[in-house]
Design a protein around this motif. Structure first.
Motif, PDB file in Angstrom:
ATOM      1  N   TYR A   1       0.851  -1.193   0.000  1.00 40.66           N
ATOM      2  CA  TYR A   1       0.000   0.000   0.000  1.00 40.66           C
ATOM      3  C   TYR A   1       0.891   1.249   0.000  1.00 40.66           C
ATOM      4  CZ  TYR A   1      -3.866   3.114   0.983  1.00 40.66           C
ATOM      5  OH  TYR A   1      -4.808   4.124   0.897  1.00 40.66           O
ATOM      6  N   PRO A   2       1.299   1.697  -1.204  1.00 38.84           N
ATOM      7  CA  PRO A   2       2.259   2.805  -1.295  1.00 38.84           C
ATOM      8  C   PRO A   2       1.587   4.181  -1.334  1.00 38.84           C
ATOM      9  CG  PRO A   2       1.904   1.886  -3.464  1.00 38.84           C
ATOM     10  CD  PRO A   2       1.035   1.093  -2.521  1.00 38.84           C
ATOM     11  N   PHE A   3       0.688   4.430  -0.389  1.00 35.56           N
ATOM     12  CA  PHE A   3      -0.049   5.693  -0.375  1.00 35.56           C
ATOM     13  C   PHE A   3       0.003   6.307   1.017  1.00 35.56           C
ATOM     14  CE2 PHE A   3      -2.099   2.893  -3.487  1.00 35.56           C
ATOM     15  CZ  PHE A   3      -2.043   3.678  -4.626  1.00 35.56           C
ATOM     16  N   ILE A   4      -0.131   7.628   1.053  1.00 34.57           N
ATOM     17  CA  ILE A   4      -0.205   8.369   2.305  1.00 34.57           C
ATOM     18  C   ILE A   4      -1.592   8.987   2.414  1.00 34.57           C
ATOM     19  CG2 ILE A   4       0.675  10.350   3.606  1.00 34.57           C
ATOM     20  CD1 ILE A   4       3.387   9.852   2.281  1.00 34.57           C
ATOM     21  N   ILE A   5      -2.269   8.728   3.528  1.00 33.11           N
ATOM     22  CA  ILE A   5      -3.623   9.247   3.724  1.00 33.11           C
ATOM     23  C   ILE A   5      -3.535  10.478   4.619  1.00 33.11           C
ATOM     24  CG2 ILE A   5      -5.933   8.753   4.578  1.00 33.11           C
ATOM     25  CD1 ILE A   5      -5.539   5.877   3.920  1.00 33.11           C
ATOM     26  N   SER A   6      -3.647  11.658   4.012  1.00 37.18           N
ATOM     27  CA  SER A   6      -3.600  12.920   4.741  1.00 37.18           C
ATOM     28  C   SER A   6      -4.998  13.267   5.271  1.00 37.18           C
ATOM     29  CB  SER A   6      -3.107  14.031   3.815  1.00 37.18           C
ATOM     30  OG  SER A   6      -4.049  14.236   2.759  1.00 37.18           O
ATOM     31  N   PRO A   7      -5.122  14.211   6.198  1.00 36.43           N
ATOM     32  CA  PRO A   7      -6.452  14.595   6.700  1.00 36.43           C
ATOM     33  C   PRO A   7      -7.432  15.010   5.600  1.00 36.43           C
ATOM     34  CG  PRO A   7      -4.780  15.415   8.181  1.00 36.43           C
ATOM     35  CD  PRO A   7      -4.045  14.844   7.007  1.00 36.43           C
ATOM     36  N   PRO A   8      -7.031  15.803   4.564  1.00 38.27           N
ATOM     37  CA  PRO A   8      -7.996  16.099   3.498  1.00 38.27           C
ATOM     38  C   PRO A   8      -8.466  14.855   2.749  1.00 38.27           C
ATOM     39  CG  PRO A   8      -6.211  17.695   3.450  1.00 38.27           C
ATOM     40  CD  PRO A   8      -5.800  16.622   4.414  1.00 38.27           C
ATOM     41  N   VAL A   9      -7.596  13.859   2.612  1.00 35.49           N
ATOM     42  CA  VAL A   9      -7.999  12.608   1.955  1.00 35.49           C
ATOM     43  C   VAL A   9      -8.984  11.846   2.830  1.00 35.49           C
ATOM     44  CG1 VAL A   9      -7.197  10.361   1.129  1.00 35.49           C
ATOM     45  CG2 VAL A   9      -5.921  12.439   0.549  1.00 35.49           C
ATOM     46  N   VAL A  10      -8.773  11.866   4.142  1.00 35.32           N
ATOM     47  CA  VAL A  10      -9.732  11.233   5.048  1.00 35.32           C
ATOM     48  C   VAL A  10     -11.106  11.870   4.876  1.00 35.32           C
ATOM     49  CG1 VAL A  10     -10.345  10.845   7.461  1.00 35.32           C
ATOM     50  CG2 VAL A  10      -7.972  10.568   6.730  1.00 35.32           C
ATOM     51  N   GLU A  11     -11.129  13.189   4.734  1.00 31.32           N
ATOM     52  CA  GLU A  11     -12.411  13.874   4.548  1.00 31.32           C
ATOM     53  C   GLU A  11     -13.073  13.452   3.242  1.00 31.32           C
ATOM     54  OE1 GLU A  11     -14.258  18.395   5.080  1.00 31.32           O
ATOM     55  OE2 GLU A  11     -12.104  18.123   4.778  1.00 31.32           O
ATOM     56  N   LYS A  12     -12.288  13.285   2.192  1.00 35.31           N
ATOM     57  CA  LYS A  12     -12.840  12.828   0.920  1.00 35.31           C
ATOM     58  C   LYS A  12     -13.346  11.390   1.031  1.00 35.31           C
ATOM     59  CE  LYS A  12      -9.702  15.778  -1.751  1.00 35.31           C
ATOM     60  NZ  LYS A  12      -8.560  15.809  -2.698  1.00 35.31           N
ATOM     61  N   LEU A  13     -12.587  10.541   1.715  1.00 34.49           N
ATOM     62  CA  LEU A  13     -13.036   9.171   1.942  1.00 34.49           C
ATOM     63  C   LEU A  13     -14.321   9.165   2.758  1.00 34.49           C
ATOM     64  CD1 LEU A  13      -9.601   7.511   2.760  1.00 34.49           C
ATOM     65  CD2 LEU A  13     -11.061   6.903   0.830  1.00 34.49           C
ATOM     66  N   GLY A  14     -14.428  10.101   3.695  1.00 39.69           N
ATOM     67  CA  GLY A  14     -15.655  10.205   4.481  1.00 39.69           C
ATOM     68  C   GLY A  14     -16.857  10.561   3.621  1.00 39.69           C
ATOM     69  N   PHE A  15     -16.644  11.418   2.634  1.00 42.40           N
ATOM     70  CA  PHE A  15     -17.733  11.755   1.716  1.00 42.40           C
ATOM     71  C   PHE A  15     -18.202  10.516   0.959  1.00 42.40           C
ATOM     72  CE2 PHE A  15     -19.073  12.816  -2.600  1.00 42.40           C
ATOM     73  CZ  PHE A  15     -20.104  13.716  -2.366  1.00 42.40           C
ATOM     74  N   ILE A  16     -17.260   9.728   0.467  1.00 40.52           N
ATOM     75  CA  ILE A  16     -17.630   8.505  -0.266  1.00 40.52           C
ATOM     76  C   ILE A  16     -18.300   7.510   0.661  1.00 40.52           C
ATOM     77  CG2 ILE A  16     -16.627   6.486  -1.423  1.00 40.52           C
ATOM     78  CD1 ILE A  16     -14.672   8.464  -2.750  1.00 40.52           C
ATOM     79  N   ASN A  17     -17.805   7.398   1.896  1.00 42.32           N
ATOM     80  CA  ASN A  17     -18.420   6.523   2.881  1.00 42.32           C
ATOM     81  C   ASN A  17     -19.883   6.907   3.110  1.00 42.32           C
ATOM     82  OD1 ASN A  17     -18.237   4.433   4.972  1.00 42.32           O
ATOM     83  ND2 ASN A  17     -18.293   6.126   6.443  1.00 42.32           N
ATOM     84  N   GLU A  18     -20.142   8.199   3.306  1.00 39.01           N
ATOM     85  CA  GLU A  18     -21.512   8.679   3.505  1.00 39.01           C
ATOM     86  C   GLU A  18     -22.357   8.503   2.254  1.00 39.01           C
ATOM     87  OE1 GLU A  18     -21.227  12.695   4.785  1.00 39.01           O
ATOM     88  OE2 GLU A  18     -20.099  12.208   6.615  1.00 39.01           O
ATOM     89  N   LEU A  19     -21.738   8.733   1.108  1.00 38.31           N
ATOM     90  CA  LEU A  19     -22.445   8.596  -0.168  1.00 38.31           C
ATOM     91  C   LEU A  19     -22.977   7.177  -0.346  1.00 38.31           C
ATOM     92  CD1 LEU A  19     -22.891  10.429  -2.733  1.00 38.31           C
ATOM     93  CD2 LEU A  19     -20.893   9.307  -3.697  1.00 38.31           C
ATOM     94  N   ILE A  20     -22.181   6.210   0.036  1.00 38.52           N
ATOM     95  CA  ILE A  20     -22.570   4.806  -0.114  1.00 38.52           C
ATOM     96  C   ILE A  20     -23.616   4.423   0.927  1.00 38.52           C
ATOM     97  CG2 ILE A  20     -21.743   2.434   0.187  1.00 38.52           C
ATOM     98  CD1 ILE A  20     -19.071   3.387  -1.062  1.00 38.52           C
TER      99      ILE A  20
END
Length: 362
Positions: free
Chosen positions: A340-359
């Motif tokens: 998993y060669p990625f870094i999850i920054s706080p803005p990315v967490v917020e974007k992931l949260g949007f997708i989580n809520e969307l689903i």
């Protein structure tokens, strides 16, 4: 992915298994019960093991089954209830029914590529079904339903481009070749490139159309990912000419996500699928991660934790960060690159949260 067990002998199975290596039973995935089932030939069938005939599952003797037609090519192990199939028909399973174009299967190389493509695509459909997302095909929605085209290059013509357009996902079948895909990954400067990653990214474009476009979520999406009305072609040209901004990791999951808001959404969507599916696998095998260190974090899994259920994104990230760190450490111990060669920054967490809520607000 969950852990599957052979009903005949108790051996552990992979999702892709067609035959149990311990007891030699034919295997098939039955979506209706979400299990890999061991099979016996229906007693009314005469001889042979032709997958195009009828079968019964060990432990489910009253259910008469048929394989998807693509089992004849060893490209699918999904089953359908025989009562749902017309006699003499060539039924397609819940994953294969979306195929519009496949490579020329008279070519042995194309057949091998297609089998690898189908393995990744079936994994994708498993995840989408567990998230209970809508999956309209072109019969149900002729203008925007999901369809797949797996294309091979034609001499003298430009190579087919992997991408999405109004529900149709195109994949260059050469991406099924490890050497070609690795060459493309290196040329594109990507840390990660897999067939499953392609599918998870492109299905993100599909669900942007289904769940965001023309909905009340569009404005919030634009606040997080940017204005999708920006010229897409011009944005891509600029990205390939200039590259990503030097500080892109502060706000994006990948360099390619900076190209255009659509790509940012699709890249983030793919990450979400990476996360929930891998957490399910870890939980199925009873993995626990509790690394020492000030910011080590914990992995608070329980036996009944369902990553496909409705959880705050913070709960998923609290599990994912130490798990992915452990995965990368294990890979390095084998002399491999990070899984998993990625870094999850706080803005990315917020974007992931949007997708989580969307689903899950559905």
């Amino acid at each position: 992915m969950q852990l599957f067990i052979c009903q005949s002998c108790g051996a552990r199975l992979y999702f892709e298994n067609h035959v149990c290596q311990s007891c030699n039973h034919r295997l098939g995935y039955l979506p209706d019960v979400d299990r890999i089932v061991a099979l016996v030939r229906d007693k009314r069938e005469e001889g042979g093991g032709d997958p195009n005939g009828y079968w019964r599952a060990v432990g489910l003797p009253d259910l008469r089954l048929r394989f998807c037609t693509n089992a004849l090519y060893d490209a699918c192990n999904w089953l359908l209830p025989a009562d749902n199939c017309d006699p003499g028909s060539e039924p397609l399973c819940d994953a294969c029914r979306f195929n519009r174009i496949v490579p020329n299967l008279d070519d042995a190389r194309n057949l091998a590529r297609w089998r690898r493509i189908e393995t990744a695509k079936h994994w994708l459909i498993y995840t989408i079904k567990h998230l209970k997302l809508p999956l309209p095909d072109r019969m149900e929605d002729p203008g925007h339903g999901l369809a797949f085209k797996f294309l091979t290059p034609v001499r003298g013509a430009p190579p087919p481009l992997t991408g999405h357009d109004e529900g149709v996902i195109v994949l260059n079948a050469e991406e099924a070749e490890d050497a070609i895909r690795e060459r493309n990954r290196t040329v594109m400067g990507e840390p990660y490139r897999t067939l499953l990653g392609h599918f998870r990214h492109e299905i993100g474009h599909f669900y942007w159309d289904v769940l965001v476009r023309d909905t009340d979520r569009i404005n919030r999406c634009r606040e997080l990912f940017g204005d999708d009305r920006a010229d897409y072609s011009a944005a891509l040209k600029h990205h390939y000419a200039e590259g990503a901004p030097p500080d892109w990791q502060e706000n994006y999951i990948s360099a390619y996500a900076t190209a255009h808001p659509w790509e940012d959404f699709a890249e983030t969507w793919a990450q979400y699928l990476h996360i929930v599916d891998t957490i399910e696998t870890a939980n199925a095998y009873g993995l626990r991660v509790d690394p020492p260190g000030e910011s080590g974090g914990t992995m608070p899994l329980s036996a009944d934790f369902d990553p496909y259920g409705s959880h705050p994104i913070e709960d998923l990230i609290a599990i994912w960060l130490p798990l992915s760190f452990a995965m990368n450490s294990l890979a390095r111990s084998m002399g491999q690159n990070d899984l998993y060669p990625f870094i999850i920054s706080p803005p990315v967490v917020e974007k992931l949260g949007f997708i989580n809520e969307l689903i899950h607000r559905r």
